[in-house]
Design a protein around this motif. Sequence first.
Motif, PDB file in Angstrom:
ATOM      1  N   LEU A  64       0.745  -1.341   0.258  1.00 23.17           N
ATOM      2  CA  LEU A  64      -0.293  -0.067   0.105  1.00 23.17           C
ATOM      3  C   LEU A  64       1.034   1.298  -0.279  1.00 23.17           C
ATOM      4  CD1 LEU A  64      -3.065  -0.772   2.538  1.00 23.17           C
ATOM      5  CD2 LEU A  64      -2.823  -0.621  -0.069  1.00 23.17           C
ATOM      6  N   LYS A  65       2.369   0.962   0.091  1.00 24.30           N
ATOM      7  CA  LYS A  65       2.955   2.290   0.538  1.00 24.30           C
ATOM      8  C   LYS A  65       3.130   3.467  -1.189  1.00 24.30           C
ATOM      9  CE  LYS A  65       7.165   0.489   3.064  1.00 24.30           C
ATOM     10  NZ  LYS A  65       8.332   0.333   2.840  1.00 24.30           N
ATOM     11  N   GLY A  66       2.495   4.415  -0.824  1.00 25.99           N
ATOM     12  CA  GLY A  66       2.235   5.505  -1.945  1.00 25.99           C
ATOM     13  C   GLY A  66       0.581   5.432  -1.919  1.00 25.99           C
ATOM     14  N   ARG A  67       0.284   5.254  -1.773  1.00 25.87           N
ATOM     15  CA  ARG A  67      -1.351   4.979  -1.956  1.00 25.87           C
ATOM     16  C   ARG A  67      -2.374   5.521  -0.515  1.00 25.87           C
ATOM     17  NH1 ARG A  67      -5.246   1.481  -3.977  1.00 25.87           N
ATOM     18  NH2 ARG A  67      -4.012  -1.075  -3.435  1.00 25.87           N
ATOM     19  N   VAL A  68      -1.787   5.197   0.498  1.00 25.13           N
ATOM     20  CA  VAL A  68      -1.896   5.228   1.437  1.00 25.13           C
ATOM     21  C   VAL A  68      -0.761   6.572   2.822  1.00 25.13           C
ATOM     22  CG1 VAL A  68      -3.288   3.867   1.543  1.00 25.13           C
ATOM     23  CG2 VAL A  68      -0.940   2.976   3.046  1.00 25.13           C
ATOM     24  N   THR A  69      -1.560   7.704   3.302  1.00 24.32           N
ATOM     25  CA  THR A  69      -0.931   7.750   4.191  1.00 24.32           C
ATOM     26  C   THR A  69      -1.312   7.924   6.069  1.00 24.32           C
ATOM     27  OG1 THR A  69      -0.476   9.803   2.483  1.00 24.32           O
ATOM     28  CG2 THR A  69      -0.606  10.238   4.494  1.00 24.32           C
ATOM     29  N   ILE A  70      -1.026   7.201   6.605  1.00 27.66           N
ATOM     30  CA  ILE A  70      -1.269   7.794   8.116  1.00 27.66           C
ATOM     31  C   ILE A  70      -0.989   9.194   8.727  1.00 27.66           C
ATOM     32  CG2 ILE A  70       0.162   6.756   9.009  1.00 27.66           C
ATOM     33  CD1 ILE A  70      -1.363   4.855  10.790  1.00 27.66           C
ATOM     34  N   SER A  71      -2.114   9.483   9.703  1.00 22.92           N
ATOM     35  CA  SER A  71      -1.538  10.819  10.740  1.00 22.92           C
ATOM     36  C   SER A  71      -2.337  10.415  12.182  1.00 22.92           C
ATOM     37  CB  SER A  71      -2.561  12.404   9.511  1.00 22.92           C
ATOM     38  OG  SER A  71      -3.489  11.999   8.944  1.00 22.92           O
ATOM     39  N   ARG A  72      -1.730  11.548  12.256  1.00 20.72           N
ATOM     40  CA  ARG A  72      -2.744  11.914  13.999  1.00 20.72           C
ATOM     41  C   ARG A  72      -3.139  13.202  14.403  1.00 20.72           C
ATOM     42  NH1 ARG A  72      -0.145   7.876  17.609  1.00 20.72           N
ATOM     43  NH2 ARG A  72      -1.148   9.068  19.723  1.00 20.72           N
ATOM     44  N   ASP A  73      -3.837  13.551  15.349  1.00 21.86           N
ATOM     45  CA  ASP A  73      -3.607  14.919  16.177  1.00 21.86           C
ATOM     46  C   ASP A  73      -4.259  14.689  17.298  1.00 21.86           C
ATOM     47  OD1 ASP A  73      -4.791  17.124  16.774  1.00 21.86           O
ATOM     48  OD2 ASP A  73      -5.884  17.590  14.502  1.00 21.86           O
ATOM     49  N   ASN A  74      -3.498  14.027  18.034  1.00 22.36           N
ATOM     50  CA  ASN A  74      -3.427  14.050  19.257  1.00 22.36           C
ATOM     51  C   ASN A  74      -4.157  15.333  20.331  1.00 22.36           C
ATOM     52  OD1 ASN A  74      -1.515  12.096  19.255  1.00 22.36           O
ATOM     53  ND2 ASN A  74       0.135  13.154  19.750  1.00 22.36           N
ATOM     54  N   ALA A  75      -4.416  16.859  19.866  1.00 19.55           N
ATOM     55  CA  ALA A  75      -5.371  18.008  20.203  1.00 19.55           C
ATOM     56  C   ALA A  75      -6.799  17.016  19.757  1.00 19.55           C
ATOM     57  CB  ALA A  75      -5.443  18.637  19.758  1.00 19.55           C
ATOM     58  N   LYS A  76      -6.924  16.730  19.237  1.00 21.07           N
ATOM     59  CA  LYS A  76      -8.607  15.815  18.705  1.00 21.07           C
ATOM     60  C   LYS A  76      -8.576  14.093  18.829  1.00 21.07           C
ATOM     61  CE  LYS A  76      -9.500  19.005  15.063  1.00 21.07           C
ATOM     62  NZ  LYS A  76      -9.646  18.878  13.372  1.00 21.07           N
ATOM     63  N   ASN A  77      -7.849  14.031  20.041  1.00 16.37           N
ATOM     64  CA  ASN A  77      -7.340  11.904  20.441  1.00 16.37           C
ATOM     65  C   ASN A  77      -8.044  10.927  18.744  1.00 16.37           C
ATOM     66  OD1 ASN A  77      -7.059  13.210  22.896  1.00 16.37           O
ATOM     67  ND2 ASN A  77      -9.121  12.409  23.395  1.00 16.37           N
ATOM     68  N   SER A  78      -7.340  11.975  17.883  1.00 18.30           N
ATOM     69  CA  SER A  78      -7.913  11.057  16.423  1.00 18.30           C
ATOM     70  C   SER A  78      -6.682  10.370  15.979  1.00 18.30           C
ATOM     71  CB  SER A  78      -8.587  11.902  15.549  1.00 18.30           C
ATOM     72  OG  SER A  78      -9.753  12.532  16.511  1.00 18.30           O
ATOM     73  N   VAL A  79      -6.412   9.766  14.935  1.00 20.74           N
ATOM     74  CA  VAL A  79      -5.870   8.956  13.659  1.00 20.74           C
ATOM     75  C   VAL A  79      -6.553   8.782  13.100  1.00 20.74           C
ATOM     76  CG1 VAL A  79      -6.052   7.132  14.317  1.00 20.74           C
ATOM     77  CG2 VAL A  79      -3.874   7.100  13.263  1.00 20.74           C
ATOM     78  N   TYR A  80      -6.328   9.341  11.465  1.00 19.15           N
ATOM     79  CA  TYR A  80      -6.356   8.764  10.133  1.00 19.15           C
ATOM     80  C   TYR A  80      -5.671   8.147   9.764  1.00 19.15           C
ATOM     81  CZ  TYR A  80      -7.908  13.464  12.046  1.00 19.15           C
ATOM     82  OH  TYR A  80      -8.610  14.105  13.314  1.00 19.15           O
TER      83      TYR A  80
END
Lengths: 120, 109
Positions: A64-80
């Motif tokens: 899946l490399k190149g097609r997906v990106t994981i990220s997070r926003d700790n202020a919103k307690n969220s991962v994407y």
Amino acid sequence: EVQLVESGGGFVQPGGSLRLSCVGSGFTFRSYWMTWVRQAPGKGLEWVANIDRDGSERYYVDSLKGRVTISRDNAKNSVYLQMNGLRDVDTAVYYCARDAPDAYYAMDVWGQGTTVTVSS
Amino acid sequence: QSALTQPASVSGSPGQSITISCTGTSSDVGRYSYVSWYQQHPGKAPKLMISDVSDRPSGVSSRFSGSKSGNAASLTISGLQADDEADYYCSSYTSTTTLVFGGGTKVTV
């Protein structure tokens, strides 16, 4: 109660994009690595990606490399999970999971999953 | 990264013990003591049963135990109960800083 709730799944045409979200509650979100795992209909589990506590380290399954990106926003307690160039083989239930604090690459809390269907 | 190898199915009678194998390579199971096992009932999210080869998370029954030898790991369920009927997956950390799962084993009681 420790909980993870995913959202963002749905129907998408081949080549399309989706952004999955996962909100954590009941624990100190910023203290944990987070992981995405998927499961195609009737198939086994497939690790997709994980991210460290502050988002500085990210790892992906080769397919899946190149097609997906994981990220997070700790202020919103969220991962994407941003998914692009979706294919029919990406149809699956996508689970968000918390990495266990006292184990390595083991997930001790899981969400209920969000379903992604790629179809024309 | 190829999936770890598990038997497709294992069955046992109530009260018996069963063992599920999980075979990897020298780049995953054989190199690291970071093997985990998950239980998944139909339509449900996976549940962590064993981590770091043989550690049981709080709340997991002592009937579940794990071990490893060389490139292979095992999950043993003793005193088999009806509720143990589920799919079981092993996983291992790999030399490429990723995680690989086994194909899954359906346990029938």
